[in-house]
Design a protein around this motif. Structure first.
Motif, PDB file in Angstrom:
ATOM      1  N   LYS A  56     -43.738 -67.279  61.754  1.00  0.00           N
ATOM      2  CA  LYS A  56     -43.965 -68.477  60.949  1.00  0.00           C
ATOM      3  C   LYS A  56     -43.154 -69.675  61.413  1.00  0.00           C
ATOM      4  O   LYS A  56     -43.686 -70.782  61.572  1.00  0.00           O
ATOM      5  CB  LYS A  56     -43.646 -68.179  59.481  1.00  0.00           C
ATOM      6  CG  LYS A  56     -43.882 -69.357  58.557  1.00  0.00           C
ATOM      7  CD  LYS A  56     -43.514 -69.025  57.126  1.00  0.00           C
ATOM      8  CE  LYS A  56     -43.687 -70.245  56.231  1.00  0.00           C
ATOM      9  NZ  LYS A  56     -43.306 -69.967  54.821  1.00  0.00           N
ATOM     10  N   ASP A  57     -41.847 -69.502  61.632  1.00  0.00           N
ATOM     11  CA  ASP A  57     -40.980 -70.616  62.028  1.00  0.00           C
ATOM     12  C   ASP A  57     -40.266 -70.348  63.338  1.00  0.00           C
ATOM     13  O   ASP A  57     -39.171 -70.846  63.574  1.00  0.00           O
ATOM     14  CB  ASP A  57     -39.940 -70.892  60.933  1.00  0.00           C
ATOM     15  CG  ASP A  57     -40.567 -71.355  59.634  1.00  0.00           C
ATOM     16  OD1 ASP A  57     -41.415 -72.252  59.688  1.00  0.00           O
ATOM     17  OD2 ASP A  57     -40.220 -70.799  58.575  1.00  0.00           O
TER      18      ASP A  57
ATOM     19  N   LYS B  71     -46.253 -74.522  61.401  1.00  0.00           N
ATOM     20  CA  LYS B  71     -46.565 -73.392  60.512  1.00  0.00           C
ATOM     21  C   LYS B  71     -48.066 -73.131  60.423  1.00  0.00           C
ATOM     22  O   LYS B  71     -48.495 -72.026  60.088  1.00  0.00           O
ATOM     23  CB  LYS B  71     -45.990 -73.644  59.124  1.00  0.00           C
ATOM     24  CG  LYS B  71     -46.590 -74.814  58.373  1.00  0.00           C
ATOM     25  CD  LYS B  71     -45.937 -75.019  57.007  1.00  0.00           C
ATOM     26  CE  LYS B  71     -44.562 -75.624  57.179  1.00  0.00           C
ATOM     27  NZ  LYS B  71     -43.946 -76.023  55.887  1.00  0.00           N
TER      28      LYS B  71
ATOM     29  N   CYS C 288     -37.181 -75.699  63.082  1.00  0.00           N
ATOM     30  CA  CYS C 288     -37.756 -74.416  63.499  1.00  0.00           C
ATOM     31  C   CYS C 288     -36.788 -73.729  64.456  1.00  0.00           C
ATOM     32  O   CYS C 288     -35.831 -74.343  64.940  1.00  0.00           O
ATOM     33  CB  CYS C 288     -39.120 -74.604  64.165  1.00  0.00           C
ATOM     34  SG  CYS C 288     -39.046 -75.415  65.775  1.00  0.00           S
TER      35      CYS C 288
END
Length: 500
Positions: free
Chosen positions: A211-212, A142, A178
């Motif tokens: 982000k992920d 992240k 993730c």
């Protein structure tokens, strides 16, 4: 004195780092007490043993001592003076990789958690050693910038196809998860899109796109390293068979009797009799009997309806094998052991006469044996059916390719919860911590060979005729074949014993 010990440990750690070895805590002290620690670590690096444990040190130390005199078996496997055998046998059984007498699972959630953590940590260590990776924990991805290149290891928790036709994976490590996208336009990962299964442990090189979420550029597997084929100087042969199914009405009794007679030098030409005398080891990879209650209505298909009688007949055959041949026997799902992998050895109470024989060794599945310095993996093959169901391009007619997939994963425990069960042992006996020189597998009733990165793969034949289930599936077995291999050049010979 303490300063000298500390300095010695520092030297050991520096040397190990240069050799890309990981030293377990319990091994550091053991190495520091050995003046030949550098020689031991050199040998482990050469043999592709990347995780150094106290057990591995003891094993290597013993092997070095033996080599100084004359190569022989480990203390557990005392060289045997069998009738007609003049040379000392150079073999040992790697007991640390075998589950027999080490079944401690209670089936609790803690046991399952321990098993999966062990699998993840072991394969992550192998990935770190196999590839030059700058790994990050998933929770730190992240903090990476958008479009930044990242590398990490994860276990596949979920897999699905996106609306745009790409493959998406949810990967997890010990702390976080993730999303990884395998684009259908990215040719480098095309083969992996169909190959990846749930619970696989893989490394990802990719680009952060949100982000992920990571866009995969390359998928890296634990895999075995590329090596030259390791040969021995002796003109020495090993043989392998599998899946006798003694007790079944379809057991090819006359063909198997011909095989036993051939092993004893009572059949074939003079040239063949000379050939047979060079066979010093025999591997039998499971489904030794047909069992009872293995599948519905099996009882009606049995010629011998007692499990003890089935093993008694099986023992009679095995005891006819010349005592000059070392015999290694593992179980399959038809044997009287648990169906779940890893399987312990067939119990002594079922085959007491085999346990009494000096040249016969009852092992679990999977098991490891070292012969003339060559590491050999024996596994029945039960998990391969899940590969056929989940990985495209595999076929029962070419079973050797499915075994390549196990080597690529460096693991025999595939996805948990599919057809084949796994016992949640506290120690993971299914990870391939060693790099095998030879692999012998059975179960699929079809002969097949391959060489993969210096490892020779053999999928054995069967001694059972075609079953109704195989006819329904369209599977055509290749029965009545014994495989013989010359360890001097890895040449493989087939000896056919089918009786019309």
């Amino acid at each position: 004195m303490a300063e000298e010990t500390t300095a010695e440990i520092a030297k050991i750690m520096d040397f190990a780092r240069d050799k890309r070895l990981i030293i377990a805590k319990d091994a550091i002290e053991a190495l520091s007490k050995r003046p030949n620690w550098q020689e031991l670590l050199e040998a482990m690096a050469q043999d592709q043993i990347f995780i150094v444990t106290r057990e591995e040190i003891e094993k290597k130390s013993m092997k070095t001592k033996i080599t100084l005199v004359e190569k022989g078996a480990m203390p557990e496997e005392v060289p045997k003076k069998t009738e007609g055998a003049k040379e000392v046998r150079n073999f040992r059984i790697l007991r640390e990789y075998e589950v027999t007498n080490k079944c401690y699972t209670c089936g609790t959630s803690e046991d399952f958690l321990s098993l999966f953590r062990d699998k993840f940590l072991t394969l992550r260590s192998i990935l770190e050693q196999r590839h030059s990776l700058k790994l990050r924990p998933i929770k730190r991805l992240k903090y990476a910038k958008e479009k930044e290149e990242v590398e990490f290891v994860g276990m596949v928790y979920r897999k699905w196809e996106t609306k745009t036709g790409n493959t998406a994976l949810e990967l997890e490590d010990l702390e976080d998860r993730c999303i990884v996208v395998l684009s259908k336009s990215e040719h480098v990962v095309e083969a992996d899109r169909n190959r990846i299964m749930l619970d696989d442990v893989i490394a990802v090189r990719g680009t952060k796109i949100s982000k992920d979420m990571i866009l995969a550029k390359e998928i890296l597997w634990p895999d075995i390293p590329q090596r030259d084929v390791r040969l021995i100087k002796k003109d020495l042969y090993v043989a392998s068979i599998s899946d006798m199914h003694v007790g079944s009405k379809l057991f090819l009794e006359h063909s198997f009797q011909k095989f036993i007679a051939w092993l004893n030098g009572n059949a074939g030409s003079d040239e063949e009799r000379k050939f047979v005398k060079k066979i010093k080891y025999l591997f039998i990879t499971g489904d030794n009997i047909d069992g009872i209650g293995v599948y519905p209505q099996q009882y009606n298909e049995l010629n011998i309806k007692s499990i003890f009688e089935q093993y008694d007949v099986f023992s009679n055959y095995i005891l006819e094998i010349p005592s000059s041949i070392e015999v290694f026997i593992i179980p399959g799902q038809h044997d009287a052991v648990r169906w779940a992998d890893p399987q312990p050895a067939i119990p002594e109470k079922l085959v007491p006469r085999l346990y009494d024989a000096e040249n016969i060794h009852l092992l679990g599945s999977p098991s490891w044996v070292e012969i003339e310095g060559l590491k050999i993996l024996l596994y029945h093959g039960s998990c391969l059916h899940d590969l056929f169901s989940n990985v495209s391009g595999l076929s029962y007619e070419t079973p050797q390719h499915s075994i390549v997939e196990l080597l690529r994963r460096r693991n025999i425990m595939l996805s948990y919860g599919l057809k084949h069960p796994y016992a949640p042992e506290r120690k993971n006996f299914m990870a391939l911590k060693e790099v095998p020189d030879l692999v012998f597998v059975g179960d699929l009733h079809h002969i097949g060979y391959a060489t993969y990165k210096g490892t020779t793969i053999v999928n054995n034949s069967t001694w059972q005729d075609r079953t109704e289930y195989q006819i329904m599936q369209g599977h055509v077995p290749t029965p009545g074949i014994a495989v013989v291999m010359n360890l001097k050049d890895r040449r493989i010979y087939e000896k056919h014993f089918m009786v019309s």
